[in-house]
Design an enzyme around this catalytic site. Structure first.
Site, PDB file in Angstrom:
ATOM      1  N   HIS A  24     -24.264  31.191  20.242  1.00 21.90           N
ATOM      2  CA  HIS A  24     -24.284  30.477  21.524  1.00 21.90           C
ATOM      3  C   HIS A  24     -22.920  30.431  22.216  1.00 21.90           C
ATOM      4  CE1 HIS A  24     -23.083  26.939  19.208  1.00 21.90           C
ATOM      5  NE2 HIS A  24     -24.293  26.666  18.774  1.00 21.90           N
ATOM      6  N   HIS A  78     -30.014  18.371   9.710  1.00 25.41           N
ATOM      7  CA  HIS A  78     -29.705  18.735  11.105  1.00 25.41           C
ATOM      8  C   HIS A  78     -30.830  19.615  11.633  1.00 25.41           C
ATOM      9  CE1 HIS A  78     -27.629  19.940  14.635  1.00 25.41           C
ATOM     10  NE2 HIS A  78     -26.929  20.946  14.168  1.00 25.41           N
ATOM     11  N   GLU A  80     -30.805  21.574  14.471  1.00 24.96           N
ATOM     12  CA  GLU A  80     -30.534  22.805  15.229  1.00 24.96           C
ATOM     13  C   GLU A  80     -31.187  23.974  14.487  1.00 24.96           C
ATOM     14  OE1 GLU A  80     -26.443  23.466  16.409  1.00 24.96           O
ATOM     15  OE2 GLU A  80     -27.059  25.013  17.844  1.00 24.96           O
ATOM     16  N   ASP A  82     -30.669  26.947  13.601  1.00 24.18           N
ATOM     17  CA  ASP A  82     -30.091  27.782  12.545  1.00 24.18           C
ATOM     18  C   ASP A  82     -30.320  27.157  11.172  1.00 24.18           C
ATOM     19  OD1 ASP A  82     -28.346  25.840  13.606  1.00 24.18           O
ATOM     20  OD2 ASP A  82     -26.569  26.835  12.807  1.00 24.18           O
ATOM     21  N   HIS A 145     -22.778  17.437  15.128  1.00 22.65           N
ATOM     22  CA  HIS A 145     -22.510  17.530  16.538  1.00 22.65           C
ATOM     23  C   HIS A 145     -23.775  17.370  17.393  1.00 22.65           C
ATOM     24  CE1 HIS A 145     -23.785  21.917  17.281  1.00 22.65           C
ATOM     25  NE2 HIS A 145     -24.158  21.641  16.057  1.00 22.65           N
ATOM     26  N   ASP A 164     -23.016  20.804   9.418  1.00 17.70           N
ATOM     27  CA  ASP A 164     -22.128  21.728  10.133  1.00 17.70           C
ATOM     28  C   ASP A 164     -20.638  21.457   9.872  1.00 17.70           C
ATOM     29  OD1 ASP A 164     -23.875  23.489  11.454  1.00 17.70           O
ATOM     30  OD2 ASP A 164     -24.180  22.102  13.108  1.00 17.70           O
ATOM     31  N   TYR A 192     -13.866  27.303  14.076  1.00 17.04           N
ATOM     32  CA  TYR A 192     -15.120  26.529  14.059  1.00 17.04           C
ATOM     33  C   TYR A 192     -14.879  25.133  14.643  1.00 17.04           C
ATOM     34  CZ  TYR A 192     -19.581  24.912  12.204  1.00 17.04           C
ATOM     35  OH  TYR A 192     -20.851  24.413  12.086  1.00 17.04           O
ATOM     36  N   HIS A 225     -22.475  26.231   6.810  1.00 16.18           N
ATOM     37  CA  HIS A 225     -21.997  27.574   7.163  1.00 16.18           C
ATOM     38  C   HIS A 225     -20.746  27.880   6.333  1.00 16.18           C
ATOM     39  CE1 HIS A 225     -24.571  27.833  10.733  1.00 16.18           C
ATOM     40  NE2 HIS A 225     -24.134  26.652  11.107  1.00 16.18           N
TER      41      HIS A 225
HETATM   42 FE1  FEO Z   1     -25.503  22.665  14.702  1.00 17.27          FE
HETATM   43 FE2  FEO Z   1     -25.195  25.119  12.369  1.00 17.27          FE
HETATM   44  O1  FEO Z   1     -26.072  24.077  13.648  1.00 17.27           O
END
Ligand code: FEO
Length: 407
Positions: A24, A78, A80, A82, A145, A164, A192, A225
């Site tokens: 993104h 989370h 999101e 991913d 986030h 994250d 990051y 991640h």
């Molecule tokens: Fe906020 Fe890795 O997703």
């Protein structure tokens, strides 16, 4: 690549995405990972899932350890995509007794997947869940986030599934911080932070304070991640402390685009002025540097000097892109100025200055414009602008003043 054991009965079961190059708007030249974790106890628990396209990697890794249908709890730290993209298929496959999430997580899951019927088990900060010999403590980390974000802490193991936070976008076959090059690791972690968390720095400071207050001292931090921190937990926590303070170095960035090299020539002269006053600088041509790499440089820069020629009564499109992106990430504690060449109308410098003012960057002067090609006297003015900005940055450092700081 198959599961990796972190400790007895605790495994990484995530996926490597070697080929993603844009996350993104954030450039990921070395890919990323989607980390998920499996804990074997009386209640077998999966922490997070992976991006939908990597669902089979997750199932394959879990299956090498245990039949996925034996999983009792699914924790969604989370929502999101991913991390949650595989949730519908995983819920279908394992039929969890509990789907554990924050209050905002439940709302977000329903908003994403329209499933009111899943076995939600909503937890808030301070809530605990016994897995057997292990206990999970939950911490909501709203807006770190996303509103739904939370962390899960295995109390007995002092292992934090940090979602994250503390992550990096970096695909490697190694899974731990002590297996990779430390310099490269912290460079990825800084990028990051600068591109995902910078605007939430006040919340990062609160999080670190809450950890200290609750005496949470993780021995292992397992983010969603990148690699798992087990050797230099103190190092990454200390880096977050430093980055969230947005402390600046004696460093200036001259960020510009150019049409016929006039604005580039001005940028070089401004750099000369910066150096004359003792400020290190980098010239960053927007056509040669990705916005997310520039943001990484912004993280510890004390001065930002932004330049664009005027085109069609405005600024160059890449400068508009950079300003939009940077403004959203809310860097604080910077001084700066705008500059650029023009032919007849010359609006770009004014427009850049206005945005910099909105970003609470301490402006030095009203911006420097040069008609068509810079002459000797114009370049002298550029050098002088560089010197003025450098003096303002050094003055800021001496005074401890922080343009844009709210507390
Ligand atoms: Fe906020 Fe890795 O997703």
């Amino acid at each position: 690549m198959g599961p990796v054991q972190i400790k007895e009965d605790i495994y990484w079961v995530g996926a490597l995405d070697w080929n993603i190059r844009d996350f993104h708007g954030y450039s990921t030249p070395k890919g990323t990972t989607y980390n998920a974790y499996l804990v074997l106890d009386e209640k077998i628990t999966l922490f997070d899932t992976v991006k939908k396209t990597f669902k089979n990697d997750l199932i394959e890794s879990i299956s090498r350890i245990v039949d996925p249908r034996r999983i009792d709890y699914l924790v969604v730290n989370h929502v999101e995509m991913d991390h949650s993209g595989s949730v519908p298929e995983i819920v279908e496959l394992i039929g969890p007794e509990k789907l554990v999430c924050s209050p905002m997580g439940k709302k977000a899951l329903i908003d994403h997947f329209s499933r009111e019927d899943w076995p939600y088990h909503v937890v808030e900060t301070g809530h605990q869940l016994k897995l057997g010999k292990r206990t999970v403590s939950f911490f909501e980390t709203r807006m770190l986030h996303w509103p739904d974000s939370m962390m899960s802490y295995l109390t007995e193991d002092r292992l934090l599934f940090s979602n994250d936070a503390f992550g990096e976008h970096w695909a490697t076959s190694q899974r731990f911080d002590d297996e990779v090059d430390g310099g490269e690791l912290f460079a990825h972690a800084a990028k990051y932070y600068a591109n995902i968390l910078l605007l939430y720095s006040p919340l990062v400071r609160k999080l670190l304070a809450n950890f200290a207050e609750a005496r949470i001292e993780p021995a292992i931090i397992a983010p969603d991640h990148g690699v798992i921190w087990r050797k230099d937990v103190a190092g990454i926590v200390s880096a977050y402390d430093k980055w969230s303070r947005q402390e600046s170095l004696r460093k200036a960035l001259v960020i510009y685009d150019t049409m016929w090299h006039a604005t580039a020539t001005m940028a070089e002269a401004i750099g000369e002025g910066l150096k004359q006053e003792g400020l290190d600088f980098k010239l960053l041509n927007l056509k040669c540097n990705h916005r997310s790499d520039i943001m990484t440089e912004v993280l510890d820069a004390s001065a930002l000097i932004l330049g664009s020629p005027t085109i069609n009564n405005g600024m160059m499109p890449v400068m508009a892109d950079m300003l939009t992106y940077m403004k959203g990430l809310r860097p604080i504690g910077k001084v700066g100025a705008a500059f650029g060449s023009y032919g007849w109308s010359g609006e770009a410098v004014k427009l850049i200055s206005e945005t910099m003012r909105e970003m609470n960057i301490g402006l030095v002067g009203d911006g420097l414009r040069v008609k068509y090609c810079p002459k000797k006297q114009d370049l002298d003015r550029c050098v002088e602008l560089g010197r003025q900005v450098a003096r303002a940055a050094i003055g800021l450092e001496s005074s401890g003043s922080r343009p844009g700081a709210t507390s």
